[in-house]
Design a protein around this motif. Structure first.
Motif, PDB file in Angstrom:
ATOM      1  N   VAL A  15       5.731  -6.504  -2.200  1.00 25.92           N
ATOM      2  CA  VAL A  15       4.982  -5.673  -3.128  1.00 25.92           C
ATOM      3  C   VAL A  15       3.660  -5.294  -2.470  1.00 25.92           C
ATOM      4  O   VAL A  15       2.973  -6.153  -1.924  1.00 25.92           O
ATOM      5  CB  VAL A  15       4.732  -6.430  -4.442  1.00 25.92           C
ATOM      6  N   PRO A  16       3.301  -3.987  -2.492  1.00 28.31           N
ATOM      7  CA  PRO A  16       2.021  -3.622  -1.897  1.00 28.31           C
ATOM      8  C   PRO A  16       0.888  -4.343  -2.620  1.00 28.31           C
ATOM      9  O   PRO A  16       0.959  -4.548  -3.828  1.00 28.31           O
ATOM     10  CB  PRO A  16       1.919  -2.111  -2.101  1.00 28.31           C
ATOM     11  N   PRO A  17      -0.117  -4.753  -1.864  1.00 24.04           N
ATOM     12  CA  PRO A  17      -1.214  -5.455  -2.517  1.00 24.04           C
ATOM     13  C   PRO A  17      -1.918  -4.549  -3.513  1.00 24.04           C
ATOM     14  O   PRO A  17      -1.951  -3.336  -3.336  1.00 24.04           O
ATOM     15  CB  PRO A  17      -2.145  -5.836  -1.364  1.00 24.04           C
ATOM     16  N   ALA A  18      -2.463  -5.143  -4.555  1.00 24.19           N
ATOM     17  CA  ALA A  18      -3.209  -4.372  -5.538  1.00 24.19           C
ATOM     18  C   ALA A  18      -4.556  -4.015  -4.925  1.00 24.19           C
ATOM     19  O   ALA A  18      -5.441  -4.865  -4.814  1.00 24.19           O
ATOM     20  CB  ALA A  18      -3.378  -5.175  -6.813  1.00 24.19           C
ATOM     21  N   VAL A  19      -4.678  -2.793  -4.465  1.00 21.52           N
ATOM     22  CA  VAL A  19      -5.916  -2.336  -3.853  1.00 21.52           C
ATOM     23  C   VAL A  19      -6.635  -1.475  -4.874  1.00 21.52           C
ATOM     24  O   VAL A  19      -6.078  -0.508  -5.382  1.00 21.52           O
ATOM     25  CB  VAL A  19      -5.637  -1.538  -2.556  1.00 21.52           C
ATOM     26  N   THR A  20      -7.875  -1.836  -5.167  1.00 19.83           N
ATOM     27  CA  THR A  20      -8.695  -1.067  -6.095  1.00 19.83           C
ATOM     28  C   THR A  20      -9.855  -0.452  -5.326  1.00 19.83           C
ATOM     29  O   THR A  20     -10.088  -0.789  -4.157  1.00 19.83           O
ATOM     30  CB  THR A  20      -9.245  -1.955  -7.221  1.00 19.83           C
ATOM     31  N   ALA A  21     -10.602   0.409  -5.978  1.00 19.34           N
ATOM     32  CA  ALA A  21     -11.742   1.062  -5.339  1.00 19.34           C
ATOM     33  C   ALA A  21     -12.760   0.054  -4.820  1.00 19.34           C
ATOM     34  O   ALA A  21     -13.443   0.313  -3.825  1.00 19.34           O
ATOM     35  CB  ALA A  21     -12.414   2.031  -6.309  1.00 19.34           C
ATOM     36  N   THR A  22     -12.834  -1.114  -5.435  1.00 22.15           N
ATOM     37  CA  THR A  22     -13.820  -2.111  -5.015  1.00 22.15           C
ATOM     38  C   THR A  22     -13.249  -3.179  -4.074  1.00 22.15           C
ATOM     39  O   THR A  22     -13.991  -4.027  -3.596  1.00 22.15           O
ATOM     40  CB  THR A  22     -14.451  -2.798  -6.250  1.00 22.15           C
ATOM     41  N   SER A  23     -11.947  -3.119  -3.798  1.00 22.83           N
ATOM     42  CA  SER A  23     -11.324  -4.065  -2.862  1.00 22.83           C
ATOM     43  C   SER A  23     -11.809  -3.780  -1.443  1.00 22.83           C
ATOM     44  O   SER A  23     -12.143  -2.641  -1.113  1.00 22.83           O
ATOM     45  CB  SER A  23      -9.806  -3.893  -2.869  1.00 22.83           C
ATOM     46  N   PRO A  24     -11.800  -4.799  -0.575  1.00 18.38           N
ATOM     47  CA  PRO A  24     -12.079  -4.522   0.839  1.00 18.38           C
ATOM     48  C   PRO A  24     -11.060  -3.502   1.356  1.00 18.38           C
ATOM     49  O   PRO A  24      -9.889  -3.540   0.983  1.00 18.38           O
ATOM     50  CB  PRO A  24     -11.894  -5.873   1.519  1.00 18.38           C
ATOM     51  N   CYS A  25     -11.506  -2.588   2.186  1.00 19.83           N
ATOM     52  CA  CYS A  25     -10.589  -1.566   2.692  1.00 19.83           C
ATOM     53  C   CYS A  25      -9.568  -2.200   3.635  1.00 19.83           C
ATOM     54  O   CYS A  25      -9.935  -2.985   4.520  1.00 19.83           O
ATOM     55  CB  CYS A  25     -11.356  -0.461   3.402  1.00 19.83           C
ATOM     56  N   SER A  60      -4.196   2.600   6.018  1.00 21.87           N
ATOM     57  CA  SER A  60      -4.429   2.202   4.628  1.00 21.87           C
ATOM     58  C   SER A  60      -3.440   2.881   3.685  1.00 21.87           C
ATOM     59  O   SER A  60      -3.006   2.279   2.697  1.00 21.87           O
ATOM     60  CB  SER A  60      -5.865   2.519   4.207  1.00 21.87           C
ATOM     61  N   ALA A  61      -3.060   4.113   3.991  1.00 18.93           N
ATOM     62  CA  ALA A  61      -2.072   4.811   3.161  1.00 18.93           C
ATOM     63  C   ALA A  61      -0.706   4.127   3.253  1.00 18.93           C
ATOM     64  O   ALA A  61       0.031   4.082   2.261  1.00 18.93           O
ATOM     65  CB  ALA A  61      -1.965   6.278   3.568  1.00 18.93           C
ATOM     66  N   PHE A  62      -0.365   3.585   4.411  1.00 21.11           N
ATOM     67  CA  PHE A  62       0.875   2.807   4.511  1.00 21.11           C
ATOM     68  C   PHE A  62       0.756   1.530   3.675  1.00 21.11           C
ATOM     69  O   PHE A  62       1.711   1.129   3.015  1.00 21.11           O
ATOM     70  CB  PHE A  62       1.213   2.467   5.964  1.00 21.11           C
ATOM     71  N   VAL A  63      -0.415   0.896   3.701  1.00 25.55           N
ATOM     72  CA  VAL A  63      -0.618  -0.324   2.914  1.00 25.55           C
ATOM     73  C   VAL A  63      -0.394  -0.051   1.429  1.00 25.55           C
ATOM     74  O   VAL A  63       0.301  -0.795   0.750  1.00 25.55           O
ATOM     75  CB  VAL A  63      -2.027  -0.914   3.156  1.00 25.55           C
ATOM     76  N   ASP A  86       9.679   0.692   4.008  1.00 23.82           N
ATOM     77  CA  ASP A  86      10.585  -0.455   4.013  1.00 23.82           C
ATOM     78  C   ASP A  86      10.131  -1.411   2.911  1.00 23.82           C
ATOM     79  O   ASP A  86       9.010  -1.930   2.960  1.00 23.82           O
ATOM     80  CB  ASP A  86      10.525  -1.142   5.374  1.00 23.82           C
ATOM     81  N   PRO A  87      10.962  -1.660   1.905  1.00 19.91           N
ATOM     82  CA  PRO A  87      10.535  -2.516   0.798  1.00 19.91           C
ATOM     83  C   PRO A  87      10.258  -3.960   1.202  1.00 19.91           C
ATOM     84  O   PRO A  87       9.572  -4.675   0.488  1.00 19.91           O
ATOM     85  CB  PRO A  87      11.684  -2.433  -0.201  1.00 19.91           C
ATOM     86  N   GLY A  88      10.741  -4.397   2.353  1.00 22.87           N
ATOM     87  CA  GLY A  88      10.513  -5.766   2.797  1.00 22.87           C
ATOM     88  C   GLY A  88       9.314  -5.925   3.710  1.00 22.87           C
ATOM     89  O   GLY A  88       9.058  -6.999   4.224  1.00 22.87           O
ATOM     90  N   LEU A  89       8.568  -4.825   3.923  1.00 19.35           N
ATOM     91  CA  LEU A  89       7.465  -4.831   4.885  1.00 19.35           C
ATOM     92  C   LEU A  89       6.123  -4.803   4.166  1.00 19.35           C
ATOM     93  O   LEU A  89       5.937  -4.040   3.219  1.00 19.35           O
ATOM     94  CB  LEU A  89       7.579  -3.608   5.791  1.00 19.35           C
TER      95      LEU A  89
END
Length: 148
Positions: A15-25, A60-63, A86-89
């Motif tokens: 699952v992609p990490p939950a990245v928010t506007a305030t998360s570290p880039c 970052s767009a891949f993340v 890739d869903p496993g990556l």
């Protein structure tokens, strides 16, 4: 004797990490996602001014699995019809090793990098020398060569 159906084995979905506007880039710069790569993804920050910043924003767009941004920043001549995530990556880190040209004063540039990932729980890395060019005034990813 009864036959039991079995499902094919697949790697676990990362699952992609939950990245928010305030998360570290995710790109590794010391800035929040919203002030760093996120501004390019949304368009609020305009286009990346250098090939290296475009490389970082594409990583970052891949993340965050931002297919629209990846396709928008891909050179028309080499752009695929879609991005196959890739869903496993899961991407876990980026190191920029070298840049050549790629500044606001250039028309071409390269960025050599190592991107670390986990696939099905196993660590790995991708080493690439990416080529970038200006297209209609903005930096775009052209292609790359995998390196050792």
């Amino acid at each position: 004797m009864s036959r039991r159906k079995t499902r094919p084995r697949t790697s676990p979905v990362a699952v992609p990490p939950a990245v928010t506007a305030t998360s570290p880039c995710p790109c590794g710069l010391d800035a929040a996602y919203g002030a760093c790569c996120g501004r390019f993804h949304t368009g609020a920050g305009g286009a990346a001014p250098t090939a290296e910043l475009l490389m970082r924003s594409r990583y970052s767009a891949f993340v965050v699995r931002d297919e629209a941004y990846l396709l928008r920043t891909w050179a028309p001549g080499t752009r695929p019809g879609e991005v196959d995530f890739d869903p496993g990556l899961r991407w876990v880190g980026l190191e920029i090793e070298e840049t050549t040209e790629g500044t606001p004063f250039h028309q071409h540039g390269t960025v050599t990098f190592t991107a670390r990932y986990a696939h099905g729980g196993e660590p790995g890395s991708l080493h690439e020398r990416s080529r970038f060019a200006r297209h209609e005034g903005a930096w775009v990813y052209v292609d790359g060569d995998f390196t050792a």
